[in-house]
Design a protein around this motif. Sequence first.
Motif, PDB file in Angstrom:
ATOM      1  N   LYS A 113       0.872  -1.176   0.000  1.00  0.00           N
ATOM      2  CA  LYS A 113       0.000   0.000   0.000  1.00  0.00           C
ATOM      3  C   LYS A 113       0.907   1.224   0.000  1.00  0.00           C
ATOM      4  N   TYR A 114       0.644   2.153  -0.883  1.00  0.00           N
ATOM      5  CA  TYR A 114       1.541   3.277  -1.011  1.00  0.00           C
ATOM      6  C   TYR A 114       0.779   4.536  -1.381  1.00  0.00           C
ATOM      7  N   VAL A 115       1.478   5.649  -1.202  1.00  0.00           N
ATOM      8  CA  VAL A 115       0.994   6.942  -1.683  1.00  0.00           C
ATOM      9  C   VAL A 115       1.933   7.345  -2.812  1.00  0.00           C
ATOM     10  N   LYS A 116       1.363   7.786  -3.930  1.00  0.00           N
ATOM     11  CA  LYS A 116       2.170   8.202  -5.065  1.00  0.00           C
ATOM     12  C   LYS A 116       2.454   9.695  -4.940  1.00  0.00           C
ATOM     13  N   ILE A 117       3.758  10.044  -5.039  1.00  0.00           N
ATOM     14  CA  ILE A 117       4.199  11.422  -4.850  1.00  0.00           C
ATOM     15  C   ILE A 117       4.799  11.938  -6.153  1.00  0.00           C
ATOM     16  N   LEU A 118       4.475  13.187  -6.504  1.00  0.00           N
ATOM     17  CA  LEU A 118       5.096  13.847  -7.664  1.00  0.00           C
ATOM     18  C   LEU A 118       6.116  14.859  -7.166  1.00  0.00           C
ATOM     19  N   ARG A 119       7.277  14.889  -7.838  1.00  0.00           N
ATOM     20  CA  ARG A 119       8.295  15.877  -7.486  1.00  0.00           C
ATOM     21  C   ARG A 119       8.825  16.521  -8.761  1.00  0.00           C
TER      22      ARG A 119
END
Length: 805
Positions: A113-119
């Motif tokens: 289970k993860y959170v997708k992060i944009l950088r």
Amino acid sequence: MAQIAQVLVDVPTMQTDRPYSYQIPTAWQSQVQPGMRVVVPFGRGKRRVQGLVLKCDDVTTFDGDLKAIDAVVDLAPVLNHEGLELSAWLAQSTFAFQITCAQTMLPAVMRAKYVKILRPTATTSAQVQQDLFATETSVVYDQVATTPEAVSRLLRLQAAGEVDVYYQVKNQARKKTIMGIKATLSAAEFDQALGDVRKGAAKQVALLNGLQTLNGEVLPQKDFEQRFDVSDAVIRTGVQKGWLKKQPLEVYRDPYATADIQATKPWTLNDEQQVAVDQITAAVNQPATTTFLLEGVTGSGKTEVYLQSIAAVLAQGKTALMLVPEISLTPQMVQRVKGRFGKAVAVLHSGLSSGEKYDEWRRIKRHEAQVVVGARSAVFAPLDNIGLIIMDEEHESSYKQDDAPRYHARQVALWRSQYHHCPVVLGSATPSLESRARAEKGVYQRLVLADRVNKRPLPKVSIIDMKNELQKHAESNFSQALLVALQDRLDRHEQSVLMLNRRGYSSFVLCRDCGFVLKCPNCDISLTLHMDTHTMKCHYCGHEEAIPRVCPNCHSRQIRYYGTGTEKVEEELRDLLPDARIIRMDNDTTRKKGAHAKLLTRFGSGEADILIGTQMIAKGLDFPNVTLVGVLNADTALGLPDFRASERTFQLLTQVSGRAGRAEKTGHVYIQTFNPDHYAIRFAQHHDYEGFFKYEMRMRHQGGYPPYYFTVQLTASDLDEAIAAKRMYQLLQWLKPRLTPNTVILGPTPKPIARVNRRYYYQIVIKYKQDPNLTATLSTLLQETQAQQRQGLQIAIDVEPLHFM
């Protein structure tokens, strides 16, 4: 015409290899690609599941209205064309579902289970920075991917390199970033800013001069401060004046960043090594899918053959994959490969954190690493243009996966060899019978290294009959001959290695009055005494309980501890040789991250005289000052109900014997046994692999075992023993009419350890040479047993199992 995606859905209770057709929303046309993961509606109601896009086309056989893809999980494919084909082959060959195989090929961080992060990246435009991030250093993907149009834009930005996607696992690994500095002024603006700086503000001038040298590069803030002698306060001033911006700069977690790895140069090869390297590089140059079996005695320089072959591959601009069987072998092997190829090497094994593994996986995928070294799952590393695959210690059972998909890394390596038209090198001092038999038939090309590189003899091996020892002396783990040899090495300041194939303190607790043995409440196995934690432990399910002082059955105080573990051996040895410095290496002392490497480094630097360990110390270790090896109980595996017991014993004894006398000093090996005349022990005494191979092949032929037959193991398990047994008898009746008369079906029987973690296990073993019906039969079984899985009954199919316990 609307574009259609063929999606393999992930529904654990109802897996299928049949893809479903979904409409690709107009905004994502031509952007959704095979190998991407997506979220799709499935079944009735509002259920949403993850799926894998297998292909995209403009045609569907579905007549009604198609449901549309809800969301895109990845902005770029996580599996390329090879990965998709490999997952399909893996599913077919191991009788697993393709979606399970695809997930196995990805890092755990992408399966959890993860959170997708944009950088932002170094090339992010000012407009995109303002629109997406404003003053933030990152944003959560789901917060900005709110419409199909927004997702479409993100897909384009990712393809252009203006944004990066990171998977931040909940309560697990996160991306490691440091603060970076990026100039925001043009050349003319720099001149203007320098003119505006008040007199005496030397640090601001230094800051501006430093920023002018960056040329669009993002530099770590600490490096900038040191290079241009400015403080964080001056940099903050620069941000306020609009001269620069701070932005996170990703840095890879390097598990070997603090390791003292010395650069090495190629050795001069002896004649045998040169022949091997020449033949391997010739296959690389063709290119040819030749499989080489590199059979070399311990200390014959197989690693140098690997390294020089890899160098030839890199010189052609290709990549190389090197597999090692387990983490205990990895520290020294990684040091050798990194010492030769430096930053071109990526490492993948279970001893790394989730974040470290993910960072290494991304380095490989981004073509920043050309050589991969790792354990079993590294066989799926996303390398392109592979020129060579090496599998060291190819006989090791740890190359076989125990859970679905139950693959063997060797078979995956051979498949990738066919795909990339490159050679495979299977290396071992004691090849598996299956591999050696294939070399005998010419399927594999055999390369032999018969001598040690320094022309030193293989160590002398002495067999100690422990039956005689018990008659002469009080019960001990050490024969007199071995004790004398250990003291002699201490006097000469040489090192010794002692192997015991069991961890813990004692094997079991027994009551002398009633015969009660303390067993695990969840498994059919006795609990093991561990003095370091003062508990009784089960090595199968992890159950722990206090050490009993009285018998739980008859309440007698005549309770005693029997058998031997590494803890007990260490304690006895400290009493017998009080001046010896001892390191113990087993699963209990190597649980912490990096513990393997630290213990081996201490031993290698001479901080200990004696290394005691389980079979993890038997292979791959190369210490020039080790001149004595002692095997305390050579019989551990011989009594197991497994036709490979003799082969495993011979391999283990040969491998651990090879740790002695690898440099200039002569080595000696003592093998303690209650079965001194067993053929596996006698052939190991004389380092006679070929003799053992011929003898064992005769035994296998008489018994009708591999490599003369192929095998498949079917297992049923349930919390209720009656249900598991009944299902296996039903399965037997179902199988018989479907398979050819020449196919042998053994069982059903309870497994030798019939209960593990409260589940009861029954098995059927299928032996066959050719059965045209088998594949279709097992595929049908896989599909039909899913409903039973939901009720608690589990059916497993294991092709060519390595263990029957």
